[in-house]
Motif scaffolding. Structure first.
Motif, short mmCIF file in Angstrom:
data_model
loop_
_atom_site.label_atom_id
_atom_site.label_comp_id
_atom_site.label_asym_id
_atom_site.label_seq_id
_atom_site.Cartn_x
_atom_site.Cartn_y
_atom_site.Cartn_z
N GLU A 1 0.84 -1.19 0.00
CA GLU A 1 0.00 0.00 0.00
C GLU A 1 0.88 1.24 0.00
O GLU A 1 1.74 1.41 0.86
N LEU A 2 0.66 2.10 -0.99
CA LEU A 2 1.40 3.35 -1.09
C LEU A 2 0.63 4.46 -0.38
O LEU A 2 -0.55 4.34 -0.07
N SER A 3 1.31 5.56 -0.14
CA SER A 3 0.74 6.62 0.69
C SER A 3 -0.26 7.49 -0.06
O SER A 3 0.11 8.26 -0.96
N VAL A 4 -1.51 7.39 0.33
CA VAL A 4 -2.55 8.28 -0.17
C VAL A 4 -2.38 9.67 0.45
O VAL A 4 -2.58 10.69 -0.20
N GLN A 5 -1.98 9.69 1.72
CA GLN A 5 -1.81 10.96 2.42
C GLN A 5 -0.75 11.83 1.75
O GLN A 5 -0.87 13.06 1.71
N GLN A 6 0.29 11.21 1.22
CA GLN A 6 1.33 11.95 0.52
C GLN A 6 0.76 12.69 -0.69
O GLN A 6 1.11 13.85 -0.94
N VAL A 7 -0.13 12.04 -1.42
CA VAL A 7 -0.76 12.68 -2.57
C VAL A 7 -1.69 13.80 -2.12
O VAL A 7 -1.72 14.88 -2.71
N ILE A 8 -2.43 13.57 -1.05
CA ILE A 8 -3.34 14.59 -0.52
C ILE A 8 -2.56 15.84 -0.11
O ILE A 8 -2.94 16.97 -0.43
N ASP A 9 -1.48 15.64 0.60
CA ASP A 9 -0.72 16.77 1.16
C ASP A 9 0.13 17.49 0.12
O ASP A 9 0.35 18.71 0.23
N CYS A 10 0.64 16.76 -0.86
CA CYS A 10 1.66 17.32 -1.74
C CYS A 10 1.18 17.74 -3.12
O CYS A 10 1.86 18.52 -3.80
N CYS A 11 0.06 17.22 -3.56
CA CYS A 11 -0.46 17.59 -4.88
C CYS A 11 -1.22 18.90 -4.77
O CYS A 11 -2.44 18.91 -4.55
N GLY B 1 -10.62 16.73 -5.64
CA GLY B 1 -9.55 16.87 -6.62
C GLY B 1 -9.81 16.05 -7.87
O GLY B 1 -10.77 15.28 -7.95
N SER B 2 -8.93 16.22 -8.82
CA SER B 2 -9.02 15.55 -10.11
C SER B 2 -7.96 14.46 -10.23
O SER B 2 -6.77 14.75 -10.04
N PRO B 3 -8.35 13.22 -10.53
CA PRO B 3 -7.34 12.18 -10.76
C PRO B 3 -6.37 12.56 -11.88
O PRO B 3 -5.17 12.28 -11.78
N THR B 4 -6.87 13.21 -12.93
CA THR B 4 -6.00 13.60 -14.04
C THR B 4 -4.94 14.60 -13.58
O THR B 4 -3.76 14.49 -13.95
N LYS B 5 -5.35 15.59 -12.79
CA LYS B 5 -4.37 16.56 -12.28
C LYS B 5 -3.35 15.88 -11.36
O LYS B 5 -2.17 16.24 -11.37
N ALA B 6 -3.80 14.92 -10.58
CA ALA B 6 -2.87 14.19 -9.71
C ALA B 6 -1.86 13.41 -10.54
O ALA B 6 -0.66 13.39 -10.23
N LEU B 7 -2.32 12.77 -11.61
CA LEU B 7 -1.41 12.02 -12.47
C LEU B 7 -0.43 12.94 -13.20
O LEU B 7 0.75 12.60 -13.34
N LEU B 8 -0.92 14.08 -13.65
CA LEU B 8 -0.02 15.06 -14.29
C LEU B 8 1.05 15.53 -13.31
O LEU B 8 2.23 15.65 -13.67
N TRP B 9 0.65 15.78 -12.08
CA TRP B 9 1.61 16.21 -11.05
C TRP B 9 2.64 15.12 -10.78
O TRP B 9 3.84 15.39 -10.70
#
Length: 323
Positions: A156-166, A175-183
């Motif tokens: 399991e990878l960190s979901v919180q890292q994406v929440i905090d850093c994207c 949020g947008s999955p596409t924007k998260a993937l672009l980031w």
């Protein structure tokens, strides 16, 4: 509390009902919010306890138990006690992005059934809790599956890292999955294990790892609109791995089980999920979709959506990842 108190009877019957319906209604029709078997059973049980029980179960603890019963009468799904407005505001926070239509080559014949869970590359169902982070769970779920498909251990990878850093997204505010993937693609951010950066169900400061020893970075991704081309979407799933998708989940609040076949619009994409497989062996073909609302919801955290009709807008914005 008496051994056969009304509340204990309620809990016992609720447990029995949930277990029986999980199998009996696997291929049943789902008619949208407020009209499925779960809701009807809740109303019936509440009526029995409110009207019948007081006349035959007079005891000192009845008033207290009835209050307790009323407080959990909607507890057949995790959202039974929440209003529609609260449900939408807390859990339906994905932001859709326009996806180009898929123009791939003609799809070769796919197997009648395919489920990435059978290949041990799908992590257990998570619970986003009262945080609009479905977009992050969907993206991270696709990445950790792609990592396992590539031959690395499933973790399991960190979901919180994406929440905090994207910063392009709003964390628990949606949020947008596409924007998260672009980031993830542009920054080459290495996602660390969840054990290193645990989920807190709230926004926080971004923690940077200068030289992470473990984790995975996104190499590339694609996003397409497969509406009208769900056979091609099946091929994308089989060839690329579990898919991140944005759906209209307004009608999922009261979902118990079975295959959603009707009354699920595609007009308002609002929730991100992970499509992990499909099953076309029965009369009604369906997608197998992992949600992020915990295992008490749906089919132990999963929902089955009829395949071929773009129900719930499941094919409108679909992303595959490469790590």
């Amino acid at each position: 509390m008496p051994l056969h108190s009304p509340y204990q009877v309620y809990l016992s019957r609720r447990s029995h009902f949930r277990k029986s319906q999980a199998s009996h209604y696997r291929h049943a029709k789902f008619s949208g919010p407020k009209m499925n078997v779960y809701h009807l059973y809740t109303v019936a049980m509440a009526t029995v306890f409110a009207v019948v029980a007081p006349s035959c179960c007079q005891n000192a603890s009845w008033d207290e138990e009835l209050k307790h019963l009323n407080s959990v009468a909607g507890d057949f799904t995790p959202f039974g006690g929440r209003s529609d407005l609260v449900y939408k505001d807390l859990y339906l926070r994905a932001i859709p992005e326009h996806a180009p239509p898929f123009f791939g080559s003609k799809t070769k014949e796919m197997p009648a059934k395919f489920d990435w869970r059978d290949r041990a590359v799908v992590a257990p169902v998570q619970n986003q809790q009262a945080c609009g982070s479905c977009w992050a769970f969907s993206v991270v779920g696709a990445m950790q599956a792609a990592k396992a498909i590539a031959g690395m251990p499933l973790e399991e990878l960190s979901v919180q890292q994406v929440i905090d850093c994207c910063f392009q997204n709003g964390g628990c505010n949606g949020g947008s999955p596409t924007k998260a993937l672009l980031w993830l693609q542009r920054t080459r951010m290495n996602l660390v294990p969840q054990s290193e950066y645990p989920y807190k169900a709230k926004n926080g400061m971004c923690h940077f790892f200068s030289h992470p020893k473990v984790g995975v970075a996104l190499r590339n991704f694609t996003t397409f609109d497969f509406s009208g081309q769900e056979e091609a979407m099946k091929a994308e799933l089989v060839e690329r791995g579990p898919l991140s998708a944005v759906v209209d989940a307004v009608s999922w609040q009261d979902y118990l089980g079975g295959i959603i076949q009707h009354h699920c619009s595609s007009h308002w994409p609002n929730h991100a999920v992970l499509v992990v497989g499909y099953d076309a062996t029965g009369e009604i073909p369906f997608w197998i979709v992992q949600n992020s609302w915990g295992t008490d919801w749906g089919n132990e955290g999963y929902v089955y959506v009829k395949l071929g009709s773009n129900l719930c807008g499941i094919a409108d914005s679909v992303a595959a990842v490469l790590v």
